[in-house]
Design a protein around this motif. Sequence first.
Motif, short mmCIF file in Angstrom:
data_model
loop_
_atom_site.label_atom_id
_atom_site.label_comp_id
_atom_site.label_asym_id
_atom_site.label_seq_id
_atom_site.Cartn_x
_atom_site.Cartn_y
_atom_site.Cartn_z
N SER A 106 36.13 -1.26 -3.67
CA SER A 106 36.08 0.00 -3.22
C SER A 106 34.49 0.22 -2.98
O SER A 106 34.15 1.22 -1.95
N GLY A 107 33.63 -0.12 -3.69
CA GLY A 107 32.42 0.14 -3.54
C GLY A 107 31.35 -0.87 -2.93
O GLY A 107 30.17 -0.80 -2.48
N GLY A 108 32.10 -1.84 -2.42
CA GLY A 108 31.71 -2.92 -1.32
C GLY A 108 30.96 -4.26 -2.01
O GLY A 108 30.53 -4.94 -1.37
N TRP A 109 31.37 -4.41 -3.21
CA TRP A 109 30.99 -5.63 -3.89
C TRP A 109 31.98 -6.75 -3.44
O TRP A 109 33.08 -6.43 -3.43
N THR A 110 31.38 -7.89 -3.11
CA THR A 110 32.37 -8.94 -2.58
C THR A 110 32.19 -10.16 -3.53
O THR A 110 31.24 -10.45 -4.10
N ASN A 111 33.07 -10.95 -3.40
CA ASN A 111 33.22 -12.34 -4.07
C ASN A 111 34.13 -13.22 -3.41
O ASN A 111 35.25 -12.74 -2.80
N ARG A 120 34.80 -4.80 5.16
CA ARG A 120 35.95 -3.57 5.17
C ARG A 120 35.32 -2.45 5.95
O ARG A 120 34.16 -2.08 6.14
N ASP A 121 36.20 -1.81 6.87
CA ASP A 121 36.00 -0.66 7.62
C ASP A 121 36.80 0.41 7.30
O ASP A 121 38.18 0.49 7.80
N ASN A 122 36.45 1.41 6.22
CA ASN A 122 37.22 2.55 5.76
C ASN A 122 37.89 3.16 6.83
O ASN A 122 38.87 3.90 6.70
N THR A 123 37.20 3.68 7.93
CA THR A 123 37.34 4.35 8.82
C THR A 123 38.66 3.87 9.72
O THR A 123 39.61 4.50 10.15
N GLU A 124 38.60 2.50 9.98
CA GLU A 124 39.63 1.93 10.58
C GLU A 124 40.68 1.56 9.60
O GLU A 124 41.78 1.12 10.17
N ASN A 125 40.78 1.59 8.60
CA ASN A 125 41.40 1.38 7.44
C ASN A 125 41.92 -0.19 7.39
O ASN A 125 43.02 -0.54 7.80
N THR A 126 40.78 -0.85 7.67
CA THR A 126 40.84 -2.31 8.07
C THR A 126 40.27 -3.38 7.17
O THR A 126 38.82 -3.06 7.04
#
Length: 113
Positions: free
Chosen positions: A53-58, A71-77
């Motif tokens: 949720s904080g944008g960390w990726t692996n 992720r695009d939280n605005t587009e929920n995608t």
Amino acid sequence: QVQLVESGGGLVQAGGSLRLSCAVSGIRIRGHDMRWYRQTPGNQREWVAIITSGGWTNTADSVKGRFDISRDNTENTVYLQMNSLKTEDTAVYYCNIRGRDQWGQGTQVTVSS
């Protein structure tokens, strides 16, 4: 009702690229970790990538440096950018909300040699 709809798969030659999308409805993804998995016939689903949720990726070692999750939280995608594709990347790809046993129909990725 929570729904996940994956799209963007297809047939591509080795070395090519695809961008997968996972559109989520029924829940806001903003506060959730999101994951991509893949599955081939006769095998269990294999974890591919996560974005918190904080944008960390692996990403899994098998795709590290080639795949990128966003992720695009605005587009929920949620997205999975796949570059330098290999034949062994051929699979059905699924997205998942961490902590929920809910799955979409998946999207087929086929990489030809």
